[in-house]
Design an enzyme around this catalytic site. Structure first.
Site, PDB file in Angstrom:
ATOM      1  N   HIS A 396       0.868  -7.043   8.452  1.00 20.67           N
ATOM      2  CA  HIS A 396       1.215  -8.408   8.871  1.00 20.67           C
ATOM      3  C   HIS A 396       2.598  -8.785   8.382  1.00 20.67           C
ATOM      4  O   HIS A 396       3.145  -8.192   7.453  1.00 20.67           O
ATOM      5  CB  HIS A 396       0.137  -9.395   8.422  1.00 20.67           C
ATOM      6  CG  HIS A 396       0.162  -9.808   6.980  1.00 20.67           C
ATOM      7  ND1 HIS A 396       0.882 -10.890   6.536  1.00 20.67           N
ATOM      8  CD2 HIS A 396      -0.472  -9.321   5.890  1.00 20.67           C
ATOM      9  CE1 HIS A 396       0.685 -11.053   5.247  1.00 20.67           C
ATOM     10  NE2 HIS A 396      -0.122 -10.110   4.821  1.00 20.67           N
ATOM     11  N   ASP A 406       3.594  -8.973  -0.713  1.00 20.36           N
ATOM     12  CA  ASP A 406       2.632  -9.319   0.338  1.00 20.36           C
ATOM     13  C   ASP A 406       3.328 -10.205   1.366  1.00 20.36           C
ATOM     14  O   ASP A 406       3.523 -11.404   1.121  1.00 20.36           O
ATOM     15  CB  ASP A 406       1.455 -10.059  -0.299  1.00 20.36           C
ATOM     16  CG  ASP A 406       0.414 -10.511   0.697  1.00 20.36           C
ATOM     17  OD1 ASP A 406       0.467 -10.086   1.865  1.00 20.36           O
ATOM     18  OD2 ASP A 406      -0.484 -11.298   0.299  1.00 20.36           O
ATOM     19  N   GLU A 443      -1.668 -13.568   9.500  1.00 22.71           N
ATOM     20  CA  GLU A 443      -2.735 -12.941   8.693  1.00 22.71           C
ATOM     21  C   GLU A 443      -3.156 -13.838   7.553  1.00 22.71           C
ATOM     22  O   GLU A 443      -4.342 -13.910   7.204  1.00 22.71           O
ATOM     23  CB  GLU A 443      -2.238 -11.597   8.162  1.00 22.71           C
ATOM     24  CG  GLU A 443      -3.301 -10.780   7.420  1.00 22.71           C
ATOM     25  CD  GLU A 443      -3.373 -11.039   5.923  1.00 22.71           C
ATOM     26  OE1 GLU A 443      -4.233 -10.456   5.255  1.00 22.71           O
ATOM     27  OE2 GLU A 443      -2.563 -11.840   5.397  1.00 22.71           O
ATOM     28  N   HIS A 559       1.101 -14.760  -3.668  1.00 21.38           N
ATOM     29  CA  HIS A 559       1.255 -15.991  -2.892  1.00 21.38           C
ATOM     30  C   HIS A 559       2.072 -17.067  -3.607  1.00 21.38           C
ATOM     31  O   HIS A 559       1.944 -18.256  -3.288  1.00 21.38           O
ATOM     32  CB  HIS A 559      -0.113 -16.568  -2.500  1.00 21.38           C
ATOM     33  CG  HIS A 559      -0.846 -15.730  -1.497  1.00 21.38           C
ATOM     34  ND1 HIS A 559      -2.103 -16.076  -1.016  1.00 21.38           N
ATOM     35  CD2 HIS A 559      -0.528 -14.556  -0.891  1.00 21.38           C
ATOM     36  CE1 HIS A 559      -2.504 -15.145  -0.158  1.00 21.38           C
ATOM     37  NE2 HIS A 559      -1.564 -14.224  -0.073  1.00 21.38           N
TER      38      HIS A 559
END
Length: 771
Positions: A396, A406, A443, A559
């Site tokens: 993603h 990420d 995603e 995140h």
């Protein structure tokens, strides 16, 4: 002779066939783009003899007439020593500077799904695919996303002035990204708007057992605001568990015990660990795909359900993520019982108390929930022999902020694979089967882009998809780990033996992987949860899947705004050697799956793994009063699967032995196709149309692997059986009658029969003959 001259007049004289000859003047330029063919042959001298001219003319005719045969035979040589040559050429071409460059460009700005900055990353990926010679296109969907409009959190404590908490991540010295004014506000995707005030209750990790413990301690959660820690279960399940317990809102923080090594090694920028103001954003949606189009694709003209429809599975109470820095005064404001010892974290508190109160929080949150466009980017390398068979590689592209670990450690690897395979194609390599490279959008909100694509292409994937290879947090540190469908275990181990470990002097990834565990074989995780894009392929479409990454499972910057290029270059992978290693594995797996004459699937291994799960079920049944429930139907079905697996394994071995001689004869091609069809279809047999209704997850169709009840990140073997067992074994009060107990155990037996039936279906597929 006249016909031959006419034919020659319409033919282009070909240069040396590229897959048969390599010369130094054909090397790639520094940018990695294939040069144009040059060095056209000059005309023959008129003084040459007429005999030579006739021979040349005859040779040209033979060459022209042979071209169709060459197009069939040469590409199909992908096997044996030739394929090993291409694999080594692929590994040797990988470039850590190229990987670094991709990561740098992709992480320049925050880019949540649906934003202009994220569409810019789609354009970057699309242009790179085209630049590498791949056929590429966009696939767009209109989906429900949410964005924060307003957030505030105010703590009130008797005798003190109200404290407005910052809800901000502080800039870090030396990290220019942390000062970017476009940094995404801290929020939870799909959290509903709300304004509530209530006393606070501390609930540890927010698991079901944690709320049960609060009941035992005499703490009433109803109408309270729950504070819980990240680190054990999916954040959406924390919010749902709190709602089920009667809470009116939830706040979740990252305790330094889980994300900063108890503050014993310093924090970023002095070490890799999350600083006190670091905050984990993320979705709290418990479904998969677009909430408004469950089980069908979210095309512009699609049917859509209401956001209030229970089938949308959207959260019902507001929530916010906060930092350890903001959590400290909240937890310090609590009195009541001291929490159990294993609930204590590493904040500067004498004790972690559970409350309730006297601290009171006012949580105000306003969200913009809107249907907006997202964009997948798809590229294809067409197979030479079986172009209708797909090896799918995916990663993603959207991120909550910058997304260096990420997802863009994976995106960089996907693009590097695209470039280097494109170069091999230009040099003459041809995969037997098609390779599809996918850059997914949205995603982070709930596997949205990949799920919509799978739902739209479900029938073609059911017919033709061989395997799905996933990268997400591909590089976050040292140490390799992987998850896979069991039939891919052997292939995964073989490939890891070909790649040098980036953190070892001379060991392979396989050797270091084994050394990191406790046994003689590496630990391979199973893929049952909904924590990355493999879910739609394996759980919904029955496509075998595999997921790779380097780094600890607990990414400290997960995140947060500090998951950026500066952190990666300083701590995650300073030399980008781990990126090279994971890209090597990703590409080699794609090459093997696309080019092996017989698919490298081992269903004997699958049967062995299922046998161990079934034995565990049998032991659980014998350890409790199971009221006549038996695991024998499942054990018998697995025995039949093992028999079929042994048979097809021998057939595959025989077909591989025929590969060097006569491999292009129709009988050999059809024989391999018959074996491969059964191998790729067997995983589909583990699907059940009704799905995992026992745990309220009908979208998940796979009865062997699925999510854990009350934790969407977890994986359970035989999830339907496990859930029914948990319900049947739950403690009951003295008023429960025998009929209720019998019904619970009957449900366990039904789940056992359900799994036995799909295992038998897989055995029939592998046998390949009608009953």
């Amino acid at each position: 002779m006249k016909e031959a001259k006419d034919l020659l007049a319409h033919c282009r004289i070909l240069p040396t066939i590229p897959w048969l000859s390599f010369s130094k003047d054909r090397e790639l330029d520094p940018g990695g783009s294939p040069p144009l063919l040059n060095g056209r042959p000059t005309a023959k001298s008129p003084s040459k003899s007429r005999i030579c001219a006739k021979f040349l003319l005859l040779g040209a005719v033979v060459l022209v007439l042979s071209i169709p045969l060459l197009n069939i035979l040469i590409p199909a040589r992908a096997g044996g020593d030739t394929e090993q040559y291409w694999q080594q050429a692929f590994i040797g071409s990988l470039n850590n500077a190229s990987l670094r460059n991709h990561l740098f460009h992709l992480t320049k700005e925050p880019h949540m799904a649906g934003t202009p900055e994220n569409f810019a990353t789609a354009e970057y990926v699309f242009q790179r695919f085209q630049e590498y010679g791949l056929s590429a296109h966009y696939t767009d969907y209109d989906v429900l996303l949410s964005y924060p409009l307003h957030r505030s959190l105010i703590l009130s404590v008797p005798t003190k002035e109200p404290l407005t908490l910052s809800l901000e991540e502080k800039p870090v010295e030396g990290d220019p990204y942390s000062r970017n004014p476009k940094v995404t506000p801290t929020f939870h995707g799909y959290a509903p708007s709300g304004n509530v005030s209530a006393e606070v209750v501390y609930a540890n990790y927010g698991r079901v057992e944690d709320f049960q413990k609060l009941v035992e301690l005499g703490i009433n959660v109803k109408d309270a605001i729950v504070i819980a820690k990240y680190g054990s279960i999916y954040r959406g399940d924390i919010v749902e568990n709190a709602a089920q317990a009667g809470a009116v809102a939830v706040i979740i923080y990252s305790d330094p015990q889980d994300y900063a090594a108890n503050y014993t090694e310093g924090v970023y920028p002095d070490s890799k660990w999350l600083p006190p103001s670091g905050t984990q954003r993320g979705s709290i949606y418990r479904g998969v795909g677009d909430p408004l189009t469950p089980n069908w694709p979210s095309t512009p003209d699609a049917e859509r359900i209401s956001v209030s429809d229970p089938e949308a599975m959207l959260p019902t109470i507001p929530s916010l993520p906060i930092s350890a820095e903001d959590a400290l005064p909240i937890l310090a404001s609590l009195s009541g019982p001291v929490s159990p010892a294993d609930w204590h974290g590493a904040l500067d508190l004498p004790q972690y108390r559970v409350g309730r109160g006297p601290g009171v929080l006012n949580l105000s949150f306003c969200a913009n929930q809107t249907v907006t466009q997202i964009r997948n980017v798809i590229a294809i390398i067409k197979g030479a022999e079986e172009p209708d068979r797909y090896i799918i590689l995916g990663n993603h592209r959207d991120a909550w902020v910058f997304g260096a670990v990420d997802p863009h450690s994976g995106t960089a690897s996907l693009l590097e694979v695209a470039q280097r395979l494109g170069e091999l194609v230009w040099k003459g390599w041809r995969p037997r089967r098609s390779i599809v490279l996918c850059s997914w959008d949205a995603e982070e909100y709930g596997l949205v882009g990949s799920t919509e694509w799978v739902e739209q292409n479900i029938d073609l994937l059911g017919l033709n998809a061989v395997a799905y290879l996933n990268l997400d947090t591909a590089v976050g540190g040292s140490g390799f780990s992987a998850g896979a469908s069991p039939q891919l275990d052997g292939l995964l181990q073989e490939v890891t033996k070909q790649v040098k470990d980036p953190d070892s002097v001379d060991g392979t990834v396989f050797e270091e992987w084994v050394a990191s565990g406790k046994g003689s074989a590496p630990l391979i995780n199973r893929l049952g949860g909904g924590d990355s894009d493999f879910a739609a392929f394996l759980q919904h479409a029955g496509v075998p899947a595999l997921d790779l990454h380097f780094g600890d499972d607990q990414n400290p910057m997960y995140h947060s705004a500090y998951d950026n290029f500066h952190w990666m270059e300083t701590f995650g992978d300073p030399l980008f050697h781990r990126h090279v290693a994971v890209t090597s594995l990703f590409g080699l797996l794609a090459m093997r799956l696309s080019s092996d004459a017989v698919l490298p699937f081992d269903y004997v291994k699958y049967a062995t793994v299922l046998q161990s799960y079934a034995t565990g079920v049998q032991m659980e049944l014998s350890g409790c009063k199971a009221l006549g429930v038996s695991a024998n139907p499942l054990l018998s079905a697995i025995s039949r699967l093992e028999e079929a697996a042994v048979q097809i394994k021998q057939q595959a071995k025989d077909a591989e032995a025929q590969q060097p001689q006569g491999s292009f004869l129709p009988s050999a091609l059809l024989g391999r196709r018959f074996i491969n069809d059964r191998l790729l279809q067997a995983e589909r047999a583990f699907l059940d149309d009704e799905g995992l209704t026992g745990i309220g997850q009908s979208w998940y169709k796979h009865l062997v692997y699925g999510p854990v009840s009350n934790n969407n990140y977890g994986t359970a073997p035989f999830p339907g059986i496990q859930n029914a067992l948990a319900l049947a074994r739950a403690e009951r009060n003295e008023h429960d009658d025998e009929d209720a107990k019998k019904q619970q155990w009957a449900a366990v037996q039904h789940e056992i029969w359900s799994v036995a039936r799909v295992v038998d279906r897989a055995a029939i597929v592998l046998h390949g003959s009608l009953t």
